[in-house]
Scaffold this motif. Structure first.
Motif, PDB file in Angstrom:
ATOM      1  N   ASN A 120       0.743  -1.483  -0.173  1.00 32.24           N
ATOM      2  CA  ASN A 120       0.171   0.113   0.096  1.00 32.24           C
ATOM      3  C   ASN A 120       0.911   1.241   0.019  1.00 32.24           C
ATOM      4  O   ASN A 120       0.253   2.377   0.040  1.00 32.24           O
TER       5      ASN A 120
ATOM      6  N   PRO B  97       3.006   4.305  -1.395  1.00 28.96           N
ATOM      7  CA  PRO B  97       2.945   4.767  -2.976  1.00 28.96           C
ATOM      8  C   PRO B  97       3.998   4.382  -3.856  1.00 28.96           C
ATOM      9  O   PRO B  97       4.725   3.946  -3.621  1.00 28.96           O
ATOM     10  N   VAL B  98       3.460   4.405  -5.259  1.00 26.22           N
ATOM     11  CA  VAL B  98       4.378   4.284  -6.234  1.00 26.22           C
ATOM     12  C   VAL B  98       5.897   4.938  -6.070  1.00 26.22           C
ATOM     13  O   VAL B  98       6.891   4.278  -6.523  1.00 26.22           O
ATOM     14  N   GLU B  99       5.573   5.938  -5.936  1.00 23.82           N
ATOM     15  CA  GLU B  99       6.958   6.666  -5.952  1.00 23.82           C
ATOM     16  C   GLU B  99       8.076   6.221  -4.806  1.00 23.82           C
ATOM     17  O   GLU B  99       9.198   6.535  -4.783  1.00 23.82           O
ATOM     18  N   GLU B 100       7.297   5.540  -3.803  1.00 22.43           N
ATOM     19  CA  GLU B 100       8.458   4.715  -2.921  1.00 22.43           C
ATOM     20  C   GLU B 100       8.993   3.533  -3.355  1.00 22.43           C
ATOM     21  O   GLU B 100       9.553   2.705  -2.707  1.00 22.43           O
ATOM     22  N   ARG B 101       8.668   2.968  -4.447  1.00 21.32           N
ATOM     23  CA  ARG B 101       8.993   1.541  -4.810  1.00 21.32           C
ATOM     24  C   ARG B 101      10.345   1.217  -4.824  1.00 21.32           C
ATOM     25  O   ARG B 101      10.680   0.149  -4.197  1.00 21.32           O
TER      26      ARG B 101
ATOM     27  N   TYR C  14       2.365   6.180   5.852  1.00 22.41           N
ATOM     28  CA  TYR C  14       2.132   5.245   5.084  1.00 22.41           C
ATOM     29  C   TYR C  14       1.740   3.912   5.838  1.00 22.41           C
ATOM     30  O   TYR C  14       1.142   2.917   5.225  1.00 22.41           O
TER      31      TYR C  14
END
Length: 128
Positions: free
Chosen positions: A31, A33-37, A94
């Motif tokens: 869950n 965010p994508v920018e934390e991938r 998060y």
């Protein structure tokens, strides 16, 4: 009547705890965010899994006390790193604070077991 000897790292309580909590982290980090991938998500997954991987390596290095303890020290470092990433997850909103506290507490228990073994490795060392 004593306990059966442990035959595999997977039978160690500390390994089981570390594996279960790493899987919890994996599910929760889905869950993020994508920018934390490639940053927080990757780091927290990597460090949490590394506790288990280093325990497996330590188990196989039990013939040599120094090597065994060195791998356990790596486990300890990875567990502490995971706790740091948990704090970032909370501060970045998060992770739920209570869930993160539960996971953090599990890592405190893992760390306590690791330190106990590190301070007295002789029962774990294979006799030649």
């Amino acid at each position: 009547m004593g306990k059966e000897p442990i035959k595999s790292h997977e039978e160690m309580e500390v390994y089981q705890m570390a594996f279960d909590v790493a899987m919890q982290i994996f599910e929760l980090s889905k869950n993020f965010p994508v920018e934390e991938r490639y940053s927080l998500t990757d780091q927290i997954r990597r460090s949490s899994r590394s506790v288990c991987a280093n325990l497996a390596e330590a188990w196989r290095k039990r013939r040599y006390e120094a090597a065994f303890v060195a791998k356990l020290n790596d486990c300890e470092a990875e567990a502490a790193e995971t706790q740091t990433w948990l704090k970032f997850g909370v501060k970045c909103n998060y992770l739920d604070v209570e869930k993160a506290r539960d996971i953090y507490a599990t890592y405190n228990r893992i760390l306590a077991i690791l330190v106990t073994i590190i301070n007295n490795p002789s029962p774990w060392i294979l006799k030649r």
